[in-house]
Design an enzyme around this catalytic site. Sequence first.
Site, PDB file in Angstrom:
ATOM      1  N   HIS A 164       2.130   9.447  18.357  1.00 46.89           N
ATOM      2  CA  HIS A 164       3.180  10.153  17.627  1.00 46.89           C
ATOM      3  C   HIS A 164       4.085  10.958  18.538  1.00 46.89           C
ATOM      4  O   HIS A 164       3.799  11.142  19.715  1.00 46.89           O
ATOM      5  CB  HIS A 164       2.566  11.046  16.532  1.00 46.89           C
ATOM      6  CG  HIS A 164       1.852  12.248  17.070  1.00 46.89           C
ATOM      7  ND1 HIS A 164       0.510  12.243  17.351  1.00 46.89           N
ATOM      8  CD2 HIS A 164       2.286  13.494  17.376  1.00 46.89           C
ATOM      9  CE1 HIS A 164       0.151  13.432  17.807  1.00 46.89           C
ATOM     10  NE2 HIS A 164       1.212  14.218  17.844  1.00 46.89           N
ATOM     11  N   ASN A 201       0.828  -1.203   0.000  1.00 47.95           N
ATOM     12  CA  ASN A 201       0.000   0.000   0.000  1.00 47.95           C
ATOM     13  C   ASN A 201       0.861   1.252   0.000  1.00 47.95           C
ATOM     14  O   ASN A 201       2.012   1.213   0.451  1.00 47.95           O
ATOM     15  CB  ASN A 201      -0.850   0.064   1.282  1.00 47.95           C
ATOM     16  CG  ASN A 201      -1.760  -1.128   1.452  1.00 47.95           C
ATOM     17  OD1 ASN A 201      -2.698  -1.308   0.689  1.00 47.95           O
ATOM     18  ND2 ASN A 201      -1.481  -1.953   2.445  1.00 47.95           N
ATOM     19  N   HIS A 204       8.203  21.619  16.227  1.00 49.79           N
ATOM     20  CA  HIS A 204       6.747  21.613  16.035  1.00 49.79           C
ATOM     21  C   HIS A 204       6.134  22.949  16.458  1.00 49.79           C
ATOM     22  O   HIS A 204       5.117  23.360  15.928  1.00 49.79           O
ATOM     23  CB  HIS A 204       6.147  20.466  16.836  1.00 49.79           C
ATOM     24  CG  HIS A 204       4.646  20.376  16.813  1.00 49.79           C
ATOM     25  ND1 HIS A 204       3.905  20.604  15.675  1.00 49.79           N
ATOM     26  CD2 HIS A 204       3.748  20.086  17.790  1.00 49.79           C
ATOM     27  CE1 HIS A 204       2.618  20.444  15.962  1.00 49.79           C
ATOM     28  NE2 HIS A 204       2.495  20.155  17.237  1.00 49.79           N
ATOM     29  N   HIS A 223       1.232  14.197  12.855  1.00 49.96           N
ATOM     30  CA  HIS A 223       0.696  14.179  14.221  1.00 49.96           C
ATOM     31  C   HIS A 223      -0.600  13.383  14.276  1.00 49.96           C
ATOM     32  O   HIS A 223      -1.589  13.795  14.854  1.00 49.96           O
ATOM     33  CB  HIS A 223       0.518  15.613  14.732  1.00 49.96           C
ATOM     34  CG  HIS A 223       1.812  16.361  14.775  1.00 49.96           C
ATOM     35  ND1 HIS A 223       2.508  16.608  15.942  1.00 49.96           N
ATOM     36  CD2 HIS A 223       2.577  16.867  13.772  1.00 49.96           C
ATOM     37  CE1 HIS A 223       3.631  17.255  15.658  1.00 49.96           C
ATOM     38  NE2 HIS A 223       3.695  17.424  14.351  1.00 49.96           N
TER      39      HIS A 223
HETATM   40 MN    MN Z   1       1.633  16.438  18.029  1.00 50.88          MN
END
Ligand code: MN
Length: 261
Positions: free
Chosen positions: A76, A65, A82, A72
């Site tokens: 995670h 696939n 971030h 996120h």
């Molecule tokens: Mn996050």
Amino acid sequence: MPEPSVLASLVSALRDGTIEIVDLTCPLSSSTPVIQLPPEFGQTAVFELEEISRYDDRGPAWYWNNFRSGEHTGTHFDAPNHWVTGRDLADVASVPAGRLVAPAVVLDFSAEAAEDPDFLVEVEHIKAWEAENGPLPDGGWLLLRTGWDARSHGQEEFLNADDTGSHAPGLSPECARWVSQESPVRGLGVETVGTDAGQAFTFEPAFPCHSYLMGSDKYGLTQLRNLAQLPPTGSVVIAGPLPIVGGSGAPARVLALVERS
Ligand code: MN
């Protein structure tokens, strides 16, 4: 006979069950809950599989696939870049591998969160825990047990939102600052959709866990499960985010090593 090496002892302990591996990862599928931001902001993708071939004309002997996912999405890892406070710090691929294997402690606030979904952990709660269990681990993980993993099968129950936003437990702003700037841990792991409480968009600063953790070169782990199977102290967590170059985070397989007597 020479003493067995530490790794040989580990292997034998894994084999005889003295050390158990607990999977802290939620399975990834199209029904894995994802965070929802107010509509004026960009949204993260749900996880999707796209079949390439399955022992058919497109590939007679093989099944595989493509997948699409937010960084996120599901269980995670949040990297320092971030958040704007950590914008010049590490991306997820630059996090040193040596920091991905670390001691962990579990602080259990599932009773409090069952009473009040907006329950916030304060610094005093952590200090009271330390008085009983010893200091937080240097370079390790503070894992927050809230019982929220029982809700992870459905988006609605997991986000627990009404017209005032999501209601899910987390840290108070001062506690987020203290964990990030004063405690020795390297990261915060939670069972909820993000490291911040559901109402954290109303806090000062907004999203204090993200703001302080990322700004302090620390990490987040979210949507963990099975924390109830870990002791308060003494486990070791292996967090393996995909090394997405330049990425702000990544889905991660998160495993804990737990010693059983
Ligand atoms: Mn996050």
